[in-house]
Design a protein around this motif. Structure first.
Motif, PDB file in Angstrom:
ATOM      1  N   VAL A  55       0.864  -1.182   0.000  1.00  0.00           N
ATOM      2  CA  VAL A  55       0.000   0.000   0.000  1.00  0.00           C
ATOM      3  C   VAL A  55       0.900   1.231   0.000  1.00  0.00           C
ATOM      4  CG1 VAL A  55      -1.786   1.287   1.240  1.00  0.00           C
ATOM      5  CG2 VAL A  55      -1.792  -1.214   1.303  1.00  0.00           C
ATOM      6  N   VAL A  56       0.587   2.198  -0.855  1.00  0.00           N
ATOM      7  CA  VAL A  56       1.316   3.461  -0.873  1.00  0.00           C
ATOM      8  C   VAL A  56       0.319   4.607  -0.819  1.00  0.00           C
ATOM      9  CG1 VAL A  56       3.370   2.623  -2.065  1.00  0.00           C
ATOM     10  CG2 VAL A  56       1.428   3.453  -3.403  1.00  0.00           C
ATOM     11  N   ALA A  57       0.786   5.758  -0.314  1.00  0.00           N
ATOM     12  CA  ALA A  57      -0.048   6.952  -0.196  1.00  0.00           C
ATOM     13  C   ALA A  57       0.471   8.012  -1.163  1.00  0.00           C
ATOM     14  CB  ALA A  57      -0.014   7.475   1.237  1.00  0.00           C
ATOM     15  N   LEU A  58      -0.399   8.440  -2.074  1.00  0.00           N
ATOM     16  CA  LEU A  58      -0.048   9.475  -3.048  1.00  0.00           C
ATOM     17  C   LEU A  58      -0.553  10.825  -2.558  1.00  0.00           C
ATOM     18  CD1 LEU A  58      -0.963   7.738  -6.411  1.00  0.00           C
ATOM     19  CD2 LEU A  58       1.302   8.075  -5.440  1.00  0.00           C
ATOM     20  N   CYS A  59       0.310  11.821  -2.627  1.00  0.00           N
ATOM     21  CA  CYS A  59      -0.043  13.170  -2.179  1.00  0.00           C
ATOM     22  C   CYS A  59      -1.095  13.763  -3.106  1.00  0.00           C
ATOM     23  CB  CYS A  59       1.208  14.046  -2.177  1.00  0.00           C
ATOM     24  SG  CYS A  59       0.886  15.759  -1.731  1.00  0.00           S
ATOM     25  N   ARG A  60      -2.117  14.369  -2.500  1.00  0.00           N
ATOM     26  CA  ARG A  60      -3.139  15.095  -3.277  1.00  0.00           C
ATOM     27  C   ARG A  60      -3.088  16.594  -2.990  1.00  0.00           C
ATOM     28  NH1 ARG A  60      -8.934  13.248  -3.083  1.00  0.00           N
ATOM     29  NH2 ARG A  60      -8.680  13.140  -0.832  1.00  0.00           N
ATOM     30  N   CYS A  61      -2.348  17.011  -1.937  1.00  0.00           N
ATOM     31  CA  CYS A  61      -2.294  18.439  -1.623  1.00  0.00           C
ATOM     32  C   CYS A  61      -1.163  19.141  -2.374  1.00  0.00           C
ATOM     33  CB  CYS A  61      -2.129  18.635  -0.113  1.00  0.00           C
ATOM     34  SG  CYS A  61      -0.486  18.213   0.523  1.00  0.00           S
ATOM     35  N   GLU A  62      -0.248  18.379  -2.946  1.00  0.00           N
ATOM     36  CA  GLU A  62       0.903  18.883  -3.704  1.00  0.00           C
ATOM     37  C   GLU A  62       1.897  19.656  -2.834  1.00  0.00           C
ATOM     38  OE1 GLU A  62      -0.282  20.844  -7.293  1.00  0.00           O
ATOM     39  OE2 GLU A  62      -1.653  19.251  -7.856  1.00  0.00           O
ATOM     40  N   LYS A  63       1.878  19.448  -1.523  1.00  0.00           N
ATOM     41  CA  LYS A  63       2.816  20.122  -0.614  1.00  0.00           C
ATOM     42  C   LYS A  63       3.874  19.172  -0.060  1.00  0.00           C
ATOM     43  CE  LYS A  63       0.492  23.972  -0.833  1.00  0.00           C
ATOM     44  NZ  LYS A  63       0.953  25.008  -1.754  1.00  0.00           N
ATOM     45  N   SER A  64       3.801  17.914  -0.391  1.00  0.00           N
ATOM     46  CA  SER A  64       4.756  16.941   0.113  1.00  0.00           C
ATOM     47  C   SER A  64       6.163  17.250  -0.392  1.00  0.00           C
ATOM     48  CB  SER A  64       4.350  15.529  -0.343  1.00  0.00           C
ATOM     49  OG  SER A  64       5.350  14.594   0.012  1.00  0.00           O
ATOM     50  N   SER A  65       7.162  16.980   0.432  1.00  0.00           N
ATOM     51  CA  SER A  65       8.552  17.141   0.004  1.00  0.00           C
ATOM     52  C   SER A  65       9.048  15.887  -0.701  1.00  0.00           C
ATOM     53  CB  SER A  65       9.449  17.449   1.205  1.00  0.00           C
ATOM     54  OG  SER A  65       9.442  16.370   2.116  1.00  0.00           O
ATOM     55  N   ARG A  66       8.175  14.877  -0.800  1.00  0.00           N
ATOM     56  CA  ARG A  66       8.556  13.604  -1.428  1.00  0.00           C
ATOM     57  C   ARG A  66       7.599  13.234  -2.555  1.00  0.00           C
ATOM     58  NH1 ARG A  66       7.349   9.596   1.919  1.00  0.00           N
ATOM     59  NH2 ARG A  66       8.538   8.161   0.644  1.00  0.00           N
ATOM     60  N   LEU A  67       7.106  14.208  -3.295  1.00  0.00           N
ATOM     61  CA  LEU A  67       6.149  13.914  -4.367  1.00  0.00           C
ATOM     62  C   LEU A  67       6.668  12.808  -5.278  1.00  0.00           C
ATOM     63  CD1 LEU A  67       5.034  17.531  -5.302  1.00  0.00           C
ATOM     64  CD2 LEU A  67       3.639  15.760  -4.230  1.00  0.00           C
ATOM     65  N   PRO A  68       5.841  11.898  -5.703  1.00  0.00           N
ATOM     66  CA  PRO A  68       4.391  11.906  -5.601  1.00  0.00           C
ATOM     67  C   PRO A  68       3.853  11.306  -4.302  1.00  0.00           C
ATOM     68  CG  PRO A  68       5.045  10.008  -6.882  1.00  0.00           C
ATOM     69  CD  PRO A  68       6.326  10.770  -6.531  1.00  0.00           C
ATOM     70  N   TRP A  69       4.743  10.967  -3.361  1.00  0.00           N
ATOM     71  CA  TRP A  69       4.298  10.281  -2.143  1.00  0.00           C
ATOM     72  C   TRP A  69       3.877  11.283  -1.077  1.00  0.00           C
ATOM     73  CZ3 TRP A  69       4.041   6.115  -4.639  1.00  0.00           C
ATOM     74  CH2 TRP A  69       5.072   5.662  -5.448  1.00  0.00           C
ATOM     75  N   CYS A  70       2.908  10.936  -0.294  1.00  0.00           N
ATOM     76  CA  CYS A  70       2.464  11.746   0.850  1.00  0.00           C
ATOM     77  C   CYS A  70       3.517  11.629   1.956  1.00  0.00           C
ATOM     78  CB  CYS A  70       1.116  11.221   1.350  1.00  0.00           C
ATOM     79  SG  CYS A  70       0.581  11.915   2.923  1.00  0.00           S
ATOM     80  N   ASP A  71       3.907  12.776   2.536  1.00  0.00           N
ATOM     81  CA  ASP A  71       4.828  12.756   3.673  1.00  0.00           C
ATOM     82  C   ASP A  71       4.160  13.259   4.951  1.00  0.00           C
ATOM     83  OD1 ASP A  71       4.659  15.480   3.327  1.00  0.00           O
ATOM     84  OD2 ASP A  71       6.816  15.807   3.097  1.00  0.00           O
ATOM     85  N   GLY A  72       2.851  13.435   4.919  1.00  0.00           N
ATOM     86  CA  GLY A  72       2.108  13.872   6.099  1.00  0.00           C
ATOM     87  C   GLY A  72       1.942  15.382   6.194  1.00  0.00           C
ATOM     88  N   THR A  73       2.533  16.129   5.288  1.00  0.00           N
ATOM     89  CA  THR A  73       2.439  17.591   5.339  1.00  0.00           C
ATOM     90  C   THR A  73       0.987  18.069   5.297  1.00  0.00           C
ATOM     91  OG1 THR A  73       4.602  17.827   4.309  1.00  0.00           O
ATOM     92  CG2 THR A  73       3.143  19.728   4.175  1.00  0.00           C
ATOM     93  N   HIS A  74       0.114  17.336   4.654  1.00  0.00           N
ATOM     94  CA  HIS A  74      -1.293  17.761   4.551  1.00  0.00           C
ATOM     95  C   HIS A  74      -1.921  17.976   5.931  1.00  0.00           C
ATOM     96  CE1 HIS A  74      -1.618  13.343   4.960  1.00  0.00           C
ATOM     97  NE2 HIS A  74      -2.703  13.643   5.641  1.00  0.00           N
ATOM     98  N   LYS A  75      -1.372  17.329   6.959  1.00  0.00           N
ATOM     99  CA  LYS A  75      -1.949  17.439   8.308  1.00  0.00           C
ATOM    100  C   LYS A  75      -1.738  18.815   8.903  1.00  0.00           C
ATOM    101  CE  LYS A  75      -1.049  12.566   9.161  1.00  0.00           C
ATOM    102  NZ  LYS A  75      -0.192  11.618   9.876  1.00  0.00           N
ATOM    103  N   VAL A  76      -0.738  19.578   8.427  1.00  0.00           N
ATOM    104  CA  VAL A  76      -0.443  20.890   9.007  1.00  0.00           C
ATOM    105  C   VAL A  76      -0.895  22.038   8.103  1.00  0.00           C
ATOM    106  CG1 VAL A  76       1.461  20.013  10.377  1.00  0.00           C
ATOM    107  CG2 VAL A  76       1.909  20.909   8.083  1.00  0.00           C
ATOM    108  N   ILE A  77      -1.536  21.724   6.969  1.00  0.00           N
ATOM    109  CA  ILE A  77      -2.020  22.763   6.071  1.00  0.00           C
ATOM    110  C   ILE A  77      -3.370  23.258   6.589  1.00  0.00           C
ATOM    111  CG2 ILE A  77      -2.836  23.259   3.730  1.00  0.00           C
ATOM    112  CD1 ILE A  77      -0.887  21.128   2.731  1.00  0.00           C
ATOM    113  N   PRO A  78      -3.496  24.582   6.794  1.00  0.00           N
ATOM    114  CA  PRO A  78      -4.793  25.108   7.234  1.00  0.00           C
ATOM    115  C   PRO A  78      -5.876  24.809   6.189  1.00  0.00           C
ATOM    116  CG  PRO A  78      -3.085  26.797   7.339  1.00  0.00           C
ATOM    117  CD  PRO A  78      -2.492  25.619   6.626  1.00  0.00           C
ATOM    118  N   LYS A  79      -7.025  24.422   6.657  1.00  0.00           N
ATOM    119  CA  LYS A  79      -8.146  24.147   5.753  1.00  0.00           C
ATOM    120  C   LYS A  79      -8.830  25.464   5.404  1.00  0.00           C
ATOM    121  CE  LYS A  79      -8.864  19.491   7.421  1.00  0.00           C
ATOM    122  NZ  LYS A  79      -7.753  19.435   8.339  1.00  0.00           N
ATOM    123  N   GLY A  80      -9.039  25.654   4.117  1.00  0.00           N
ATOM    124  CA  GLY A  80      -9.629  26.909   3.693  1.00  0.00           C
ATOM    125  C   GLY A  80     -10.959  26.686   3.226  1.00  0.00           C
TER     126      GLY A  80
END
Ligand code: FES
Length: 66
Positions: A41-66
């Protein structure tokens, strides 16, 4: 790539998070680069803020929701 070479992974979209792929063998990004998948199983970033694109690095958790 022939049609029979395509994977048919399971896809789960996490709310405000990544896209989980189960059973994929590779992921091709928007630039055409193919990233081999070596985990069940792999996690692909959808927020485009990951430092390891295309993989999710958890950065989405600290992005303010708008
Ligand atoms: S979805 Fe997790 S870092 Fe982008």
């Amino acid at each position: 790539m022939r049609e029979r070479d395509f994977d048919h992974p399971e896809v789960v979209l996490c709310p405000d998070g990544p896209m989980l792929l189960r059973g994929a063998r590779s992921v091709q990004d928007a630039d055409g680069t193919v990233h081999p998948v070596r985990r069940p199983v792999v996690a692909l970033c959808r927020c485009e803020k990951s430092s390891r694109l295309p993989w999710c690095d958890g950065t989405h958790k600290v992005i303010p929701k708008g």
